[in-house]
Write an enzyme that holds these catalytic residues in place. Structure first.
Site, PDB file in Angstrom:
ATOM      1  CE  LYS A 170      -4.523   0.689   0.650  1.00 12.97           C
ATOM      2  NZ  LYS A 170      -5.534  -0.280   0.293  1.00 12.97           N
ATOM      3  N   GLY A 200     -18.369   6.874  -1.998  1.00 12.95           N
ATOM      4  CA  GLY A 200     -17.314   6.809  -3.019  1.00 12.95           C
ATOM      5  C   GLY A 200     -17.620   5.665  -3.983  1.00 12.95           C
ATOM      6  N   GLY A 244     -20.570   5.912   3.462  1.00  8.05           N
ATOM      7  CA  GLY A 244     -19.670   6.370   2.402  1.00  8.05           C
ATOM      8  C   GLY A 244     -20.407   6.491   1.084  1.00  8.05           C
TER       9      GLY A 244
HETATM   10  N1  GLU Z   1      -7.224  -0.075  -3.547  1.00 10.24           N
HETATM   11  C1  GLU Z   1      -7.763  -1.400  -3.545  1.00 10.24           C
HETATM   12  C2  GLU Z   1      -7.331  -2.142  -2.334  1.00 10.24           C
HETATM   13  O1  GLU Z   1      -6.475  -1.686  -1.648  1.00 10.24           O
HETATM   14  C3  GLU Z   1      -7.362  -2.149  -4.783  1.00 10.24           C
HETATM   15  C4  GLU Z   1      -5.915  -2.376  -4.894  1.00 10.24           C
HETATM   16  C5  GLU Z   1      -5.531  -2.744  -6.295  1.00 10.24           C
HETATM   17  O2  GLU Z   1      -6.394  -2.708  -7.140  1.00 10.24           O
HETATM   18  O3  GLU Z   1      -4.374  -3.059  -6.500  1.00 10.24           O
HETATM   19  O4  GLU Z   1      -7.860  -3.175  -2.053  1.00 10.24           O
END
Ligand code: GLU
Length: 428
Positions: free
Chosen positions: A107, A221, A219
């Protein structure tokens, strides 16, 4: 302890420790998986529109890549912390594993409030983030994606900067890109749709009919709005939705007993998912306090905003009518609240299973980008349904066979898959 201030990384480690004790893991394996393998912290100098320079803090945490390249979003948020990014990175490892994708977990984030940045400043921030992390990401190493307050345009700016530095076209280096520019059809819908695919399976398991089901959602979004869309297509009714209001600096819940109308709400929503309170009132919505979404007399609650939203302070607001909690956001329920929800036997679809649809479709996008050949939307969505349904059924069968709740079963399955990959590679 006030669990609104609970550290999500400690919570993620405790959840891992619980799975590790069920699996009876050895110390070295635990030590490896309790912490990220690598983390990058950096400063991003940003030339503001007024000519001054501001320095922003950026992160990329790579928790584990034993099963494949690291995958996970990049968040823009003023309250971002490294521990929150660490927790999210660890959850991505379990999320990719529970969906059985050949990927690891990571992340990224930047401490910033994009509401206060012009589009030009946002573009330079995206490019600045890539310049700092360029050497440690890429289609075979680590593939970022959109997340909290980042979108397809941000990904395209990031990809463009990456390609300038790499000197070639590498569409598989980022996912969540705009359709037509390396994006996959269905990616935008995928997380929210995935949540509802797991809800559909849970309703089947509990012998409940979707046509009679009601839901309240936190939310507004991407996760929330596509979850509402598919839930309504299945015949369900969403009576309440909450959203952050930038002007009033707090969130409000919007109630319409006979069902919220997605289109009319979207017409009065800003690009960050904020619903215009005054206009909603004109459209006949009852405007309630931020926690009101939680105290609705509904069958299903879908927190789809942020972590640490259902806490020991507000968990008692949940009405006895609630049968299913589907965690659309990452880590929306604090450990104290989880204990209380389990004690009340509310059937919980844990976050990293419920919201795995986004990363699953990101995986499809990466496959398409690497091939430079793009599928029809129906193909993407039907593959998403197959993946999500089989992930749900595997977890649910394991839970029933071993007398575990879905969260523990999902943890045991995913941690076990990652442990096997680490063992097979000879790491531990
Ligand atoms: N942002 C989403 C998550 O953290 C998707 C991550 C991605 O698509 O790589 O689960």
């Amino acid at each position: 302890m006030d669990d609104h201030s609970f550290n999500p990384f400690i919570s993620a480690q405790q959840q891992f420790d619980h799975a590790a004790s069920i699996l009876d893991l050895d110390k070295a394996t635990c030590d490896l998986l309790r912490n990220p393998m690598r983390e990058h912290h950096f400063s991003i100098p940003l030339r503001m529109d007024n000519g001054t320079v501001q320095i922003f803090r950026g992160f990329r945490v790579q928790h584990n890549d034993a099963r494949g390249p690291v995958k996970g979003g990049v968040r823009f948020h003023p309250m971002e912390t490294i521990d929150s990014v660490r927790a999210q990175a660890m959850w991505l490892t379990w999320k990719t594993a529970v969906a059985d994708l050949p990927l690891g977990g990571g992340k990224g984030g930047v401490i910033c409030d994009p509401h206060n940045l012009s589009l030009g400043e946002q573009e330079r921030l995206c490019r600045g983030w890539v310049r700092q992390i360029f050497r440690d990401i890429g289609p075979e190493v680590d593939i970022p994606a959109p997340d909290l307050m980042t979108n397809a345009q941000h990904m395209l700016w990031m990809l463009d900067e990456y390609e300038v530095l790499a000197g070639g076209r590498y569409p598989g280096a980022f996912t969540g890109k705009p359709v037509g520019m390396g994006g996959s059809l269905g990616r935008l819908e995928s997380t929210g749709y995935g949540v509802i695919i797991t809800v559909r399976e849970a309703l089947k398991e509990l012998s409940l009919s979707p046509e009679k089901a009601t839901a309240s959602v936190q939310g507004f979004g991407h996760v929330s709005r596509y979850a509402i869309e598919l839930f309504q297509q299945m015949g369900g009714t969403v009576t309440c939705v909450s959203s952050w209001n930038q002007k009033h600096n707090k969130s409000f819940s919007y109630l319409k007993k006979d069902g919220v109308q997605l289109e009319e709400l979207l017409d009065i929503t800003d690009s960050f998912g904020g619903i215009n309170k005054e206009k909603a009132q004109d459209l006949g919505y009852e405007i309630l306090d931020s926690d009101a979404w939680l105290e609705q007399e509904v069958d299903i609650l879908i927190p789809a905003a942020m972590e640490n939203q259902i806490t020991s302070k507000n968990v008692a607001l949940i009405k006895p009518s609630v049968k299913i909690l589907a965690e659309g956001a990452n880590g929306p329920t604090t450990p104290d609240a989880i204990l209380k929800i389990n004690a009340r036997n509310i059937f919980t679809i844990p976050d990293f299973l419920a919201n795995a649809g986004g990363v699953t479709c990101s995986y499809f996008e990466q496959v398409q980008s690497n091939m430079n050949y793009y599928w029809e939307k129906e193909e993407v969505l039907s593959k998403l349904d197959v993946k999500m349904t089989s992930a749900y059924i595997a977890v649910s069968n394991f839970a029933q066979m071993n007398n575990l709740n879905l969260r523990d079963a999902a943890y045991v399955i995913s941690v076990d898959r990652v442990v096997r990959a680490c063992h097979d590679r000879g790491w531990v």
